[in-house]
Design a protein around this motif. Structure first.
Motif, PDB file in Angstrom:
ATOM      1  N   LEU B   5       0.852  -1.205   0.000  1.00 49.04           N
ATOM      2  CA  LEU B   5       0.000   0.000   0.000  1.00 49.04           C
ATOM      3  C   LEU B   5       0.876   1.240   0.000  1.00 49.04           C
ATOM      4  CD1 LEU B   5      -2.652  -1.121   2.632  1.00 49.04           C
ATOM      5  CD2 LEU B   5      -3.065  -0.767   0.205  1.00 49.04           C
ATOM      6  N   ASN B   6       0.543   2.163  -0.869  1.00 50.43           N
ATOM      7  CA  ASN B   6       1.295   3.427  -0.962  1.00 50.43           C
ATOM      8  C   ASN B   6       1.246   4.149   0.395  1.00 50.43           C
ATOM      9  OD1 ASN B   6       2.057   6.064  -1.412  1.00 50.43           O
ATOM     10  ND2 ASN B   6       1.112   6.172  -3.442  1.00 50.43           N
ATOM     11  N   PRO B   7       2.404   4.298   1.070  1.00 51.03           N
ATOM     12  CA  PRO B   7       2.394   4.878   2.421  1.00 51.03           C
ATOM     13  C   PRO B   7       1.895   6.331   2.439  1.00 51.03           C
ATOM     14  CG  PRO B   7       4.639   4.603   1.624  1.00 51.03           C
ATOM     15  CD  PRO B   7       3.755   3.948   0.627  1.00 51.03           C
ATOM     16  N   LEU B   8       2.049   7.017   1.314  1.00 45.77           N
ATOM     17  CA  LEU B   8       1.597   8.414   1.280  1.00 45.77           C
ATOM     18  C   LEU B   8       0.067   8.501   1.340  1.00 45.77           C
ATOM     19  CD1 LEU B   8       3.061  11.103   1.143  1.00 45.77           C
ATOM     20  CD2 LEU B   8       2.705  11.103  -1.305  1.00 45.77           C
ATOM     21  N   LEU B   9      -0.586   7.521   0.757  1.00 50.62           N
ATOM     22  CA  LEU B   9      -2.057   7.533   0.760  1.00 50.62           C
ATOM     23  C   LEU B   9      -2.631   6.755   1.943  1.00 50.62           C
ATOM     24  CD1 LEU B   9      -2.874   7.029  -3.029  1.00 50.62           C
ATOM     25  CD2 LEU B   9      -2.744   9.141  -1.720  1.00 50.62           C
ATOM     26  N   HIS B  10      -1.785   5.908   2.557  1.00 49.35           N
ATOM     27  CA  HIS B  10      -2.311   5.059   3.623  1.00 49.35           C
ATOM     28  C   HIS B  10      -2.274   5.782   4.977  1.00 49.35           C
ATOM     29  CE1 HIS B  10      -3.880   1.308   4.868  1.00 49.35           C
ATOM     30  NE2 HIS B  10      -2.906   1.042   5.713  1.00 49.35           N
ATOM     31  N   SER B  11      -2.770   7.001   4.938  1.00 52.13           N
ATOM     32  CA  SER B  11      -2.898   7.800   6.166  1.00 52.13           C
ATOM     33  C   SER B  11      -4.288   8.407   6.113  1.00 52.13           C
ATOM     34  CB  SER B  11      -1.817   8.880   6.186  1.00 52.13           C
ATOM     35  OG  SER B  11      -2.325  10.092   6.687  1.00 52.13           O
ATOM     36  N   GLU B  12      -4.981   8.429   7.232  1.00 49.26           N
ATOM     37  CA  GLU B  12      -6.401   8.791   7.254  1.00 49.26           C
ATOM     38  C   GLU B  12      -6.681  10.146   6.589  1.00 49.26           C
ATOM     39  OE1 GLU B  12      -8.094   9.342  11.167  1.00 49.26           O
ATOM     40  OE2 GLU B  12      -9.931   8.331  10.549  1.00 49.26           O
ATOM     41  N   LEU B  13      -5.916  11.159   7.007  1.00 53.72           N
ATOM     42  CA  LEU B  13      -6.208  12.510   6.530  1.00 53.72           C
ATOM     43  C   LEU B  13      -5.866  12.676   5.046  1.00 53.72           C
ATOM     44  CD1 LEU B  13      -7.181  15.324   7.029  1.00 53.72           C
ATOM     45  CD2 LEU B  13      -5.008  15.878   8.126  1.00 53.72           C
ATOM     46  N   ARG B  14      -4.698  12.165   4.639  1.00 54.07           N
ATOM     47  CA  ARG B  14      -4.315  12.314   3.225  1.00 54.07           C
ATOM     48  C   ARG B  14      -5.263  11.524   2.317  1.00 54.07           C
ATOM     49  NH1 ARG B  14       1.062  12.059   5.511  1.00 54.07           N
ATOM     50  NH2 ARG B  14       1.199   9.845   5.023  1.00 54.07           N
ATOM     51  N   CYS B  71      -7.240  23.423  -4.212  1.00 51.89           N
ATOM     52  CA  CYS B  71      -6.537  22.170  -4.509  1.00 51.89           C
ATOM     53  C   CYS B  71      -7.290  21.381  -5.564  1.00 51.89           C
ATOM     54  CB  CYS B  71      -6.441  21.307  -3.250  1.00 51.89           C
ATOM     55  SG  CYS B  71      -5.682  22.144  -1.876  1.00 51.89           S
ATOM     56  N   ARG B  72      -6.533  20.748  -6.448  1.00 51.14           N
ATOM     57  CA  ARG B  72      -7.146  19.840  -7.424  1.00 51.14           C
ATOM     58  C   ARG B  72      -6.238  18.629  -7.605  1.00 51.14           C
ATOM     59  NH1 ARG B  72      -9.091  22.984 -11.324  1.00 51.14           N
ATOM     60  NH2 ARG B  72      -8.437  24.948 -10.377  1.00 51.14           N
ATOM     61  N   MET B  73      -6.827  17.498  -7.948  1.00 51.78           N
ATOM     62  CA  MET B  73      -6.032  16.288  -8.114  1.00 51.78           C
ATOM     63  C   MET B  73      -5.382  16.279  -9.492  1.00 51.78           C
ATOM     64  SD  MET B  73      -7.178  12.310  -7.718  1.00 51.78           S
ATOM     65  CE  MET B  73      -7.643  12.300  -6.022  1.00 51.78           C
ATOM     66  N   THR B  74      -4.132  15.812  -9.548  1.00 56.70           N
ATOM     67  CA  THR B  74      -3.436  15.734 -10.839  1.00 56.70           C
ATOM     68  C   THR B  74      -3.630  14.336 -11.437  1.00 56.70           C
ATOM     69  OG1 THR B  74      -1.447  14.923  -9.793  1.00 56.70           O
ATOM     70  CG2 THR B  74      -1.651  17.322 -10.003  1.00 56.70           C
ATOM     71  N   ALA B  80      -2.116   7.156  -8.894  1.00 60.71           N
ATOM     72  CA  ALA B  80      -1.688   6.631  -7.592  1.00 60.71           C
ATOM     73  C   ALA B  80      -2.902   6.155  -6.791  1.00 60.71           C
ATOM     74  CB  ALA B  80      -0.928   7.712  -6.819  1.00 60.71           C
ATOM     75  N   PHE B  81      -4.000   6.915  -6.881  1.00 61.36           N
ATOM     76  CA  PHE B  81      -5.211   6.552  -6.139  1.00 61.36           C
ATOM     77  C   PHE B  81      -5.785   5.236  -6.685  1.00 61.36           C
ATOM     78  CE2 PHE B  81      -9.557   6.761  -4.693  1.00 61.36           C
ATOM     79  CZ  PHE B  81      -9.455   7.346  -3.442  1.00 61.36           C
ATOM     80  N   ALA B  82      -5.785   5.103  -8.010  1.00 56.16           N
ATOM     81  CA  ALA B  82      -6.310   3.866  -8.628  1.00 56.16           C
ATOM     82  C   ALA B  82      -5.463   2.667  -8.208  1.00 56.16           C
ATOM     83  CB  ALA B  82      -6.316   4.008 -10.146  1.00 56.16           C
ATOM     84  N   GLU B  83      -4.138   2.848  -8.192  1.00 55.35           N
ATOM     85  CA  GLU B  83      -3.238   1.756  -7.765  1.00 55.35           C
ATOM     86  C   GLU B  83      -3.489   1.407  -6.300  1.00 55.35           C
ATOM     87  OE1 GLU B  83       0.871   2.673  -8.536  1.00 55.35           O
ATOM     88  OE2 GLU B  83       0.454   3.006 -10.668  1.00 55.35           O
TER      89      GLU B  83
END
Lengths: 210, 93
Positions: B5-14, B71-74, B80-83
């Protein structure tokens, strides 16, 4: 400040099930959100149009001078300025732009430009297109499309009623009747659904804010 | 087999911020803070992390006289979110 389940989000790691639940909840919250006072742009344009129509008709009826028609150019100026000021005011809930917002904005931009061209052709040339019919038809199309895109039934209904009744302006009624019909059309198309939308969006925003 | 799991996304707030931005064009800082209930300082740090990874784009400007951060998603963020969701499925399914 709290989220929907009254728990501020932090930096902790989640398990797989919690991650999926969080993703679903955040998407759902944003999807269901309605901006407070969402109907204000419709109310602004509706009331401005009624005001300009009544004022210009009374001026022409009392002075018999057709040059008062040039005042119509003030309507888009006041409308666009008012819309710009409405959209840039800060709100306590913050702002979000969805795909639906962008689509509706583009629809009204295109229809607004067409209406401006029709108005200019009528006032500045001798072509004399059936302006009241065309303006009511264009605005009805805008209301129906906006209602369909954002799934708001009062705009769908008012839009299609406007499309169906717009040919009435092609009949040779007395000018006073045309003006009365035009005012009634804008009350039906924009003012009544605008108030309903404001009421619903305020209620929805309050529920999300509790 | 479990995917990493991508550690950058695997945090509640992010993850919450990315989920909000997934379905919309853009959202401002106030809206994200309102939805997540995070403190302004914490949210700001997490947004910077997402921006440094190229997952979101941040525009700073003004709305009236008030400063405003949008903010907008790139595309990188969407990939990264799909992965990340794919990897999550390997844990669930």
């Amino acid at each position: 400040m709290q989220t929907q389940n009254n728990k501020p989000l932090e930096n902790r790691e989640l398990n797989a099930a919690e991650s999926l639940e969080l993703i679903g909840r955040m998407i759902e919250n944003t999807h269901n959100r309605m901006e407070r006072q969402a109907g204000l742009p419709f109310l602004l344009w509706g009331y401005l149009t009624v005001l300009f129509t009544a004022a210009i008709y009374l001026l022409i009826a009392t002075t018999h001078d057709g040059r008062w028609n040039c005042l119509w150019f003030g309507l888009p100026v006041c409308g666009w300025l008012g819309t710009y000021l409405l959209l840039r005011r800060p709100t306590a809930e913050g702002s979000v732009t969805t795909f639906v917002d962008r689509v509706i904005g583009q629809i009204w931009l295109v229809l607004g430009i067409v209406a401006f061209v029709v108005m200019t052709l009528t006032i500045a040339t001798r072509l004399n297109p059936p302006i009241l019919f065309l303006i009511v038809l264009l605005m009805s199309i805008g209301c129906a499309l906006s209602g369909l895109v954002c799934r708001f039934t009062p705009f769908v209904v008012s839009g299609f009623v406007g499309i169906a009744l717009s040919p009435l302006f092609l009949f040779g009624f007395a000018p006073a009747w045309h003006v009365a019909l035009f005012v009634a059309a804008f009350i039906t198309l924009m003012i009544v659904p605008g108030h309903i939308l404001c009421y619903r969006s305020n209620r929805s925003a309050s529920q999300h804010h509790v | 087999m479990f995917k990493e799991l991508n550690p950058l996304l695997h945090s509640e707030l992010r993850l919450a911020v990315m989920s909000i931005l997934l379905g919309i064009e853009s959202a401002d800082f106030v809206y994200l803070r309102e939805q997540t209930g995070a403190t302004a300082g914490n949210l700001s740090v997490q947004l910077d992390k997402l921006a440094k990874a190229g997952y979101i784009a941040i525009e700073k400007g003004f709305r009236g006289k008030m400063p405003r951060t949008v903010c907008r998603m790139t595309d990188t963020g969407r990939d990264a979110f799909a992965e990340y969701v794919d990897a999550l499925k390997s844990y669930i399914g």
